[in-house]
Write a protein that holds these residues in place. Structure first.
Motif, PDB file in Angstrom:
ATOM      1  N   GLN A  99       0.442  74.763 -34.941  1.00 25.87           N
ATOM      2  CA  GLN A  99       0.093  75.931 -34.631  1.00 25.87           C
ATOM      3  C   GLN A  99      -1.097  76.730 -34.959  1.00 25.87           C
ATOM      4  OE1 GLN A  99       1.990  77.189 -39.019  1.00 25.87           O
ATOM      5  NE2 GLN A  99       3.595  77.034 -37.283  1.00 25.87           N
ATOM      6  N   PRO A 100      -1.831  76.142 -34.832  1.00 23.69           N
ATOM      7  CA  PRO A 100      -3.101  77.442 -34.711  1.00 23.69           C
ATOM      8  C   PRO A 100      -3.640  77.742 -33.519  1.00 23.69           C
ATOM      9  CG  PRO A 100      -4.045  76.195 -36.625  1.00 23.69           C
ATOM     10  CD  PRO A 100      -2.321  75.457 -35.875  1.00 23.69           C
ATOM     11  N   ILE A 101      -3.467  76.691 -32.714  1.00 16.52           N
ATOM     12  CA  ILE A 101      -3.712  76.880 -31.270  1.00 16.52           C
ATOM     13  C   ILE A 101      -2.497  78.127 -30.683  1.00 16.52           C
ATOM     14  CG2 ILE A 101      -2.908  75.863 -29.331  1.00 16.52           C
ATOM     15  CD1 ILE A 101      -4.545  73.524 -30.007  1.00 16.52           C
ATOM     16  N   VAL A 102      -1.643  77.513 -30.992  1.00 20.01           N
ATOM     17  CA  VAL A 102      -0.780  78.749 -30.275  1.00 20.01           C
ATOM     18  C   VAL A 102      -0.377  80.159 -31.509  1.00 20.01           C
ATOM     19  CG1 VAL A 102       2.484  79.179 -30.616  1.00 20.01           C
ATOM     20  CG2 VAL A 102       1.229  77.065 -30.252  1.00 20.01           C
ATOM     21  N   ILE A 103      -1.041  80.143 -31.686  1.00 17.75           N
ATOM     22  CA  ILE A 103      -0.957  82.166 -32.716  1.00 17.75           C
ATOM     23  C   ILE A 103      -2.380  81.786 -32.305  1.00 17.75           C
ATOM     24  CG2 ILE A 103      -2.379  82.763 -34.894  1.00 17.75           C
ATOM     25  CD1 ILE A 103      -0.564  80.528 -36.372  1.00 17.75           C
ATOM     26  N   LYS A 104      -3.984  81.180 -31.669  1.00 15.70           N
ATOM     27  CA  LYS A 104      -5.362  82.118 -31.505  1.00 15.70           C
ATOM     28  C   LYS A 104      -4.153  82.407 -29.595  1.00 15.70           C
ATOM     29  CE  LYS A 104      -8.962  82.788 -30.354  1.00 15.70           C
ATOM     30  NZ  LYS A 104      -9.606  83.982 -31.619  1.00 15.70           N
ATOM     31  N   LEU A 105      -3.566  81.444 -29.155  1.00 17.55           N
ATOM     32  CA  LEU A 105      -2.945  81.916 -28.031  1.00 17.55           C
ATOM     33  C   LEU A 105      -2.148  83.245 -27.844  1.00 17.55           C
ATOM     34  CD1 LEU A 105      -2.367  78.666 -26.264  1.00 17.55           C
ATOM     35  CD2 LEU A 105      -4.216  80.002 -26.168  1.00 17.55           C
ATOM     36  N   VAL A 106      -1.373  82.953 -29.118  1.00 17.50           N
ATOM     37  CA  VAL A 106      -0.364  84.567 -28.887  1.00 17.50           C
ATOM     38  C   VAL A 106      -1.257  86.015 -28.627  1.00 17.50           C
ATOM     39  CG1 VAL A 106       1.523  85.403 -29.779  1.00 17.50           C
ATOM     40  CG2 VAL A 106       1.616  83.235 -28.871  1.00 17.50           C
ATOM     41  N   LEU A 107      -2.574  85.485 -29.872  1.00 16.55           N
ATOM     42  CA  LEU A 107      -3.237  86.486 -29.915  1.00 16.55           C
ATOM     43  C   LEU A 107      -3.894  87.217 -28.965  1.00 16.55           C
ATOM     44  CD1 LEU A 107      -4.573  85.444 -33.627  1.00 16.55           C
ATOM     45  CD2 LEU A 107      -2.768  87.815 -33.096  1.00 16.55           C
ATOM     46  N   ILE A 108      -4.131  86.620 -28.512  1.00 16.47           N
ATOM     47  CA  ILE A 108      -5.115  86.748 -27.183  1.00 16.47           C
ATOM     48  C   ILE A 108      -4.177  87.616 -26.452  1.00 16.47           C
ATOM     49  CG2 ILE A 108      -6.342  86.023 -24.928  1.00 16.47           C
ATOM     50  CD1 ILE A 108      -7.339  83.496 -26.866  1.00 16.47           C
ATOM     51  N   LEU A 109      -2.999  86.935 -26.199  1.00 15.43           N
ATOM     52  CA  LEU A 109      -2.204  87.459 -24.476  1.00 15.43           C
ATOM     53  C   LEU A 109      -1.600  89.253 -25.684  1.00 15.43           C
ATOM     54  CD1 LEU A 109       0.021  88.153 -22.957  1.00 15.43           C
ATOM     55  CD2 LEU A 109       1.960  86.551 -24.564  1.00 15.43           C
ATOM     56  N   LEU A 110      -1.193  89.298 -26.788  1.00 13.41           N
ATOM     57  CA  LEU A 110      -1.471  90.164 -27.199  1.00 13.41           C
ATOM     58  C   LEU A 110      -2.189  91.333 -27.562  1.00 13.41           C
ATOM     59  CD1 LEU A 110       0.551  89.149 -30.687  1.00 13.41           C
ATOM     60  CD2 LEU A 110       1.458  90.644 -28.256  1.00 13.41           C
ATOM     61  N   HIS A 111      -3.148  90.450 -27.999  1.00 13.59           N
ATOM     62  CA  HIS A 111      -4.600  92.045 -27.588  1.00 13.59           C
ATOM     63  C   HIS A 111      -5.382  92.551 -25.549  1.00 13.59           C
ATOM     64  CE1 HIS A 111      -5.227  91.012 -31.508  1.00 13.59           C
ATOM     65  NE2 HIS A 111      -5.512  91.907 -31.504  1.00 13.59           N
TER      66      HIS A 111
END
Length: 161
Positions: A99-111
Motif C-alpha cells: 500500500q505505501p508503494i502504491v500510494i507513493k507511485l500515485v502521488l508521483i503521478l499526481l504531482h
C-alpha cells in the motif's frame, strides 16, 4: 471448485464460486472496517491514546477478518496454527509494504505537471486531495493482493470445502 463438472460448465462453476467468494470477502471487509472504526471511536471516547486505540481496534478487526474469511469466504478446513501466521504475514505486507508503494507511485503521478495542470482546471486546490486519492487508489491493490494470496496460500483450494 466442483470436480464433478467438466468442460465449459466446470469453468462456469469456478467463476461463479469465485464471484461469490469475492462478494463474501467484500462484505466481511465492510463489516470488519465498521468494527474497527466503532471500537476505535469508543476507545478514543474513553480517552485511550490514539495509537493504542488504533492497535486494539485493528487487531480485533484483523482477528475477525481471519476467522470470518476462513469460515465463510473460503470455507477452509486449514488448521489455525498453519494459516493464521500466513494470513497475518500477507495482510501486514499488503498494508505496510504494498500500500505505501502504491500510494507513493500515485502521488508521483499526481504531482506530474500534466496531471497537476489538468486537476487545477477542475478543482481550485487539487493538491489537498492527492493523499486521499492515493490512499483510495492503493486500497484495491491491497484488497486484490489479500484475496488472491488468501485463496492461493492461506486457504489453498485443497483446504477449501
Amino acid at each position: 471448485m466442483c470436480t464433478e463438472t467438466y468442460g465449459r460448465d466446470a469453468k462456469t462453476v469456478t467463476v461463479n464460486e469465485d464471484r461469490q467468494r469475492l462478494l463474501t470477502f467484500g462484505a466481511i471487509g465492510v463489516l470488519n472496517t465498521f468494527v474497527d472504526v466503532v471500537i476505535f471511536l469508543i476507545l478514543r471516547h474513553v480517552t485511550v491514546q490514539i495509537i493504542l486505540a488504533n492497535i486494539i481496534s485493528t487487531s480485533v478487526a484483523l482477528t475477525g477478518s481471519y476467522f470470518l474469511n476462513k469460515r465463510f469466504t473460503f470455507r477452509a478446513t486449514t488448521s489455525t496454527r498453519r494459516s493464521l501466521p500466513l494470513f497475518l504475514l500477507i495482510t501486514i505486507v499488503g498494508l505496510w509494504v504494498l500500500q505505501p508503494i502504491v500510494i507513493k507511485l500515485v502521488l508521483i503521478l499526481l504531482h506530474t505537471t500534466l496531471v497537476s495542470s489538468l486537476a487545477t482546471t477542475v478543482v481550485a486546490h487539487p493538491g489537498k486531495y492527492y493523499e486521499l486519492i492515493a490512499k483510495l487508489a492503493a486500497t484495491p491493490a491491497t484488497l486484490t493482493w489479500n484475496f488472491v494470496l488468501y485463496k492461493r496460500v492461506v486457504f489453498k483450494s485443497s483446504d477449501v470445502v
